[in-house]
Design an enzyme around this catalytic site. Structure first.
Site, mmCIF file in Angstrom:
data_model
loop_
_atom_site.group_PDB
_atom_site.id
_atom_site.type_symbol
_atom_site.label_atom_id
_atom_site.label_comp_id
_atom_site.label_asym_id
_atom_site.label_seq_id
_atom_site.Cartn_x
_atom_site.Cartn_y
_atom_site.Cartn_z
ATOM 1 C CB SER A 1 -0.869 -0.022 1.261
ATOM 2 O OG SER A 1 -1.303 1.286 1.587
ATOM 3 C CE LYS B 1 -4.057 -3.919 3.374
ATOM 4 N NZ LYS B 1 -5.122 -3.071 2.884
ATOM 5 C CD GLU C 1 -7.575 -7.278 -4.250
ATOM 6 O OE1 GLU C 1 -8.443 -6.525 -3.783
ATOM 7 O OE2 GLU C 1 -6.349 -7.073 -4.106
#
Ligand code: ARG
Length: 484
Positions: free
Chosen positions: A282, A288, A295
């Site tokens: 991130s 993260k 995805e």
């Protein structure tokens, strides 16, 4: 009229040049240039057919073939200038051929129309791409099989409604995707059967007035035979739709696999951890590690479905034969090819480098009364009708919930409160391992059935052509060994 307009193949009939807006609107060069190799290959075969029928001379044929081969090289080398006034790849190549070899080049389009030409190019193109996609699917199957073979002991909850249902082997879960992908490969192979017919000779729509030997063109280009009806030959884009249909179903599977990997890599599950190389971070939250790859595969499923819908809609209600609407077949088809290849290519290495947390998986099977069905089946084997057995076991589960216990924690005395048919062996029956072992029908999750499934899959894959990496399992590779 400008020179470039006079040069247009239809220049004879027209008094006015093409409006700039129309040229920009009409052109397909920005996307159909990817067909140049197939277009040239088809043109060479057509030139040979014309020569064989005595329509063009031997010398002219040689010149045409040499010219086309040079053009192919020019395009590959990036030396070819594509311009909008050439409308599409077919005219661009032909225009350049005439520029290069003059008179003889003007004979190439004899007995041919861009309508059968584009139908041929699309088939040649898609045939090649399907072969590549089949190999990529095989690669993904190999990756699934590698993970399964390397974790034959791993057990996790199988889910229904995303609620823990019954324990299953991880290998069993992965082989489920193996099967789905096998059907996908079958669908592409099936699409190939209908696609693999040669349309040249259909001309604009009614056939060709020269005695060209369609069968030998088909043979030269590696087709299984020729298309049967000239009007259908130039109107048919079923093969594109079928391909996009098969691709959409493939994406159903890839998106489901991806979804599971996204869920499994969440902290809540922590069943797997994607390698750093196949994750992203991130820009703001330092802690993260995001599963962007699965995805994105899940997200790209949308465009593949959209492309199928676009193609169906373009083709809907078109009168026979060719209509310019059909130029709109290319972008959805090409995008589907690119998207599917991209997804397959990235998923295989992602799976192979992913860490399996079998401890977490096993832990998850301990909680949630996953072997309740086994307790019910235990009673059934002792003469209790299944409905009653279900009810009794349900009461035992409710008791466990109240007491904060698992089924495996219950003493025989506790079991007997619900039915006197329970014996000492119930404790073993509600263990995860015994539950697995009991599902011993063909295709079940019993370890010996799963082993048989793994062996069958390995045998199948040994006969397939993967896109890369060869047909080696991780174990073989580690051993530096070779499988035939
Ligand atoms: N660029 C056209 C297409 O992709 C080729 C066929 C054009 N035929 C025609 N009669 N205008 O469909």
């Amino acid at each position: 009229m400008k020179d470039k307009d006079k040069r247009k193949p239809w220049g004879g009939r027209f008094m006015e040049g093409t409006d700039r807006l129309v040229e920009a609107f009409n052109t397909s060069i920005p996307f159909d240039r990817r067909l140049f190799r197939h277009d040239i290959r088809g043109s060479i075969a057509h030139a040979r057919a014309l020569a064989k029928a005595g329509i063009i001379g031997k010398g002219e044929t040689r010149k045409i073939i040499r010219g086309l081969t040079e053009i192919e090289r020019e395009i590959e080398a990036g030396e070819f200038t594509f311009s909008d006034d050439m409308e599409d790849i077919h005219m661009a190549v032909e225009g350049r051929l005439i520029e290069k070899i003059g008179h003889a080049g003007g004979k190439l389009h004899t007995g041919r129309s861009r309508n059968d030409q584009v139908a041929l190019d699309m088939r040649l193109y898609l045939r090649e791409e399907i072969e590549g996609i089949e190999a990529l699917i095989t690669d993904l199957q190999l990756a699934l099989l590698d993970v399964a073979e390397n974790h034959t002991e791993a057990v996790l909850p199988g889910y229904t409604h995303l609620q823990r249902a019954q324990p299953v082997l991880l290998a069993h879960h992965l082989l489920a995707y193996y099967e789905a992908l096998k059907r996908d490969n079958g669908r592409f192979a099936d699409c190939m059967k209908r696609l693999n017919r040669m349309p040249l000779g259909a001309g604009a729509l009614g056939g060709c007035p020269y005695p060209i030997d369609r069968d030998s063109v088909a043979k030269e280009l590696g087709f299984k035979g020729v298309t049967a009806n000239s009007m259908d030959s130039v109107s048919d884009r079923d093969f594109c739709i079928e391909f996009c249909g098969a691709a959409s179903i493939l994406m159903v599977h890839l998106s489901r696999l991806s979804e599971e990997l996204v869920v499994w890599s969440s902290q809540e599950f922590a069943f797997v951890e994607l390698s750093d190389a196949f994750s992203t971070g991130s820009s703001i939250m330092p802690q993260k590690k995001n599963p962007d790859v699965p995805e994105l595969v899940r997200g790209k499923t949308g465009r593949v479905y959209g492309n199928l819908m676009a193609l169906l809609t373009v083709m809907k209600a078109l009168p026979l034969a060719y209509n310019k609407d059909m130029q709109e077949d290319k972008e959805p088809l090409f995008d589907t090819v690119d998207t599917v290849k991209g997804c397959l290519a990235v998923l295989a290495p992602m799976l192979k480098t992913m860490k399996i947390n079998s401890g977490r998986m096993l832990e998850a099977t301990r909680d949630g009364f996953l072997t309740a069905t086994d307790a019910a089946d235990y009673l059934v084997k002792r003469g209790v009708p299944f409905r009653e057995a279900h009810h009794i076991t349900g009461q035992a589960v409710a008791y466990c919930i109240r007491e904060g216990k698992g089924l495996e924690d219950l003493s025989l005395e506790e079991w007997r409160r619900f039915s006197n048919r329970f014996g000492e062996d119930i404790k073993e029956v509600v263990s995860v391992y015994s539950s697995l072992k009991s599902r011993d029908t063909e295709g079940g999750t019993a370890p010996r059935r799963v082993k048989a499934g793994l062996r069958a899959a390995r045998r199948e894959l040994d006969r397939m052509k993967p896109a890369s990496g060869g047909n080696l399992s991780t174990k073989d590779r580690q051993a530096g060994g070779r499988r035939k």
